[in-house]
Design a protein around this motif. Structure first.
Motif, PDB file in Angstrom:
ATOM      1  N   GLN A   1       0.842  -1.199   0.000  1.00 14.33           N
ATOM      2  CA  GLN A   1       0.000   0.000   0.000  1.00 14.33           C
ATOM      3  C   GLN A   1       0.883   1.256   0.000  1.00 14.33           C
ATOM      4  O   GLN A   1       0.665   2.182  -0.786  1.00 14.33           O
ATOM      5  CB  GLN A   1      -0.910   0.005   1.224  1.00 14.33           C
ATOM      6  N   THR A   2       1.904   1.265   0.842  1.00 14.54           N
ATOM      7  CA  THR A   2       2.814   2.415   0.921  1.00 14.54           C
ATOM      8  C   THR A   2       3.620   2.550  -0.372  1.00 14.54           C
ATOM      9  O   THR A   2       3.795   3.651  -0.900  1.00 14.54           O
ATOM     10  CB  THR A   2       3.756   2.258   2.135  1.00 14.54           C
TER      11      THR A   2
ATOM     12  N   ILE B   1       2.776   1.590  -3.394  1.00  8.10           N
ATOM     13  CA  ILE B   1       1.920   2.073  -4.490  1.00  8.10           C
ATOM     14  C   ILE B   1       1.591   3.549  -4.285  1.00  8.10           C
ATOM     15  O   ILE B   1       1.623   4.348  -5.221  1.00  8.10           O
ATOM     16  CB  ILE B   1       0.637   1.209  -4.602  1.00  8.10           C
ATOM     17  N   GLU B   2       1.291   3.903  -3.059  1.00  8.00           N
ATOM     18  CA  GLU B   2       0.948   5.297  -2.776  1.00  8.00           C
ATOM     19  C   GLU B   2       2.086   6.241  -3.167  1.00  8.00           C
ATOM     20  O   GLU B   2       1.850   7.280  -3.787  1.00  8.00           O
ATOM     21  CB  GLU B   2       0.605   5.466  -1.300  1.00  8.00           C
ATOM     22  N   LYS B   3       3.293   5.832  -2.836  1.00  5.01           N
ATOM     23  CA  LYS B   3       4.462   6.672  -3.170  1.00  5.01           C
ATOM     24  C   LYS B   3       4.571   6.843  -4.679  1.00  5.01           C
ATOM     25  O   LYS B   3       4.818   7.939  -5.184  1.00  5.01           O
ATOM     26  CB  LYS B   3       5.744   6.002  -2.652  1.00  5.01           C
TER      27      LYS B   3
ATOM     28  N   VAL C   1       2.195   6.504  -6.990  1.00  5.21           N
ATOM     29  CA  VAL C   1       1.068   7.265  -7.544  1.00  5.21           C
ATOM     30  C   VAL C   1       1.268   8.758  -7.276  1.00  5.21           C
ATOM     31  O   VAL C   1       1.019   9.605  -8.145  1.00  5.21           O
ATOM     32  CB  VAL C   1      -0.273   6.754  -6.956  1.00  5.21           C
ATOM     33  N   LYS C   2       1.753   9.063  -6.090  1.00  8.23           N
ATOM     34  CA  LYS C   2       2.000  10.457  -5.720  1.00  8.23           C
ATOM     35  C   LYS C   2       3.055  11.085  -6.651  1.00  8.23           C
ATOM     36  O   LYS C   2       2.902  12.193  -7.145  1.00  8.23           O
ATOM     37  CB  LYS C   2       2.525  10.507  -4.281  1.00  8.23           C
TER      38      LYS C   2
ATOM     39  N   THR D   1       1.543  11.638 -10.200  1.00  5.46           N
ATOM     40  CA  THR D   1       0.627  12.788 -10.310  1.00  5.46           C
ATOM     41  C   THR D   1       1.423  14.106 -10.243  1.00  5.46           C
ATOM     42  O   THR D   1       1.115  15.047 -10.958  1.00  5.46           O
ATOM     43  CB  THR D   1      -0.463  12.764  -9.207  1.00  5.46           C
TER      44      THR D   1
END
Ligand code: KIV
Length: 264
Positions: free
Chosen positions: A231-232, A234-236, A238-239, A242
């Motif tokens: 989760q971490t 992927i979040e990194k 995606v951030k 963007t």
């Protein structure tokens, strides 16, 4: 019984059996290099589709995901869960199991025990459709979660149920959330391998929901060991993506197609 199943059964008392779930080809392809069994579990209901229980997953959903998983599986044993309602009676079970085998080319199906459906396992096996059993906390039939086999009396009942599953012809059995004593008793008294989930070290093998152990399902019961925190990760990513798009850092000229191949 195919060779993959024969080899798996031979592992009992020799080496531990490893198993994880997959719902799609990319994950299945990674698992296939390492695990003995890939299970297309009806846990996809919670994990992928966000339902509260497993009842809303139907045969079509399971078959569709299994077709994808099969594309990533070469060496592991592919087991497909029969969803809730798909084995209500013998005729339906036989019809649906045949459909699963035909459309997905899996090696076996898994059926949760409701303490009455031993005959269904027997008929499927008689029709050369290998079955993996599943006892203990069986989400299709039990609403309230509880560790099973916490007293001597319960341990004996669980052993009897496991023995009936074995007698019906299952080649292996999942033990979900059994007490260590119950798991040990069942494992020591069956000739078929037991695959534990939340059922201690005393089983012949282990299974986890892949999304749980990779830290991406958001559901982590005490028996789950998180081997990654995707989760971490992927979040990194995606951030970063963007931010790059907003500040025109992507796509730069390196990423223009220039005659290179597109995904087919
Ligand atoms: O559906 C599933 O993923 C399962 C495992 C948890 C055993 O049945």
């Amino acid at each position: 019984m195919n060779n993959k199943i024969k080899n798996l059964v031979l592992k009992k008392n020799k080496s531990k059996i490893t198993s994880l779930t997959a719902y799609s080809k990319p994950i299945a392809k990674i698992l296939d290099k390492h695990v003995d069994i890939v299970l297309v579990g009806d846990s996809m209901a919670n994990v992928l589709y966000g339902y509260k229980g497993t009842h809303k997953i139907n045969l079509r959903n399971i078959i569709q995901h299994s077709i994808s998983v099969k594309k990533g599986v070469k060496k592991s044993l592919l087991v497909v869960d029969m969803p809730f309602g798909s084995y209500k009676n013998i005729n339906l079970a036989l019809k649906n199991a045949k459909k699963i085998f035909k459309e997905t080319k899996c090696d076996a199906v898994k059926i949760e025990s409701n303490k009455k459906n031993f005959k269904i396992i027997k008929i499927l096996v008689k029709n050369k459709l290998p079955v993996m059993g599943h006892i203990g906390f069986t989400p299709q039939f039990k609403k309230k979660f509880k560790i099973e086999g916490s007293s001597k009396k319960e341990e004996k009942k669980i052993l009897k149920e496991a023995q009936l599953v074995e007698k019906a012809g299952a080649f292996s059995i999942v033990l979900e959330c059994l007490s260590p004593n119950a798991a040990k008793l069942v494992t020591n008294n069956l000739t078929i391998p037991t695959i534990g989930i939340g059922s201690s070290i005393y089983c012949d093998g282990q299974i986890l929901v892949t999304d749980d152990m990779l830290g991406i399902s958001g559901f982590y019961p005490k028996f789950v060991k998180k081997y990654a925190d995707l989760q971490t990760v992927i979040e990194k990513a995606v951030k970063k993506y963007t931010r790059d798009v907003k500040f025109k850092k992507f796509p730069t000229s390196n990423y223009f197609l220039n005659g290179t191949k597109h995904r087919k």
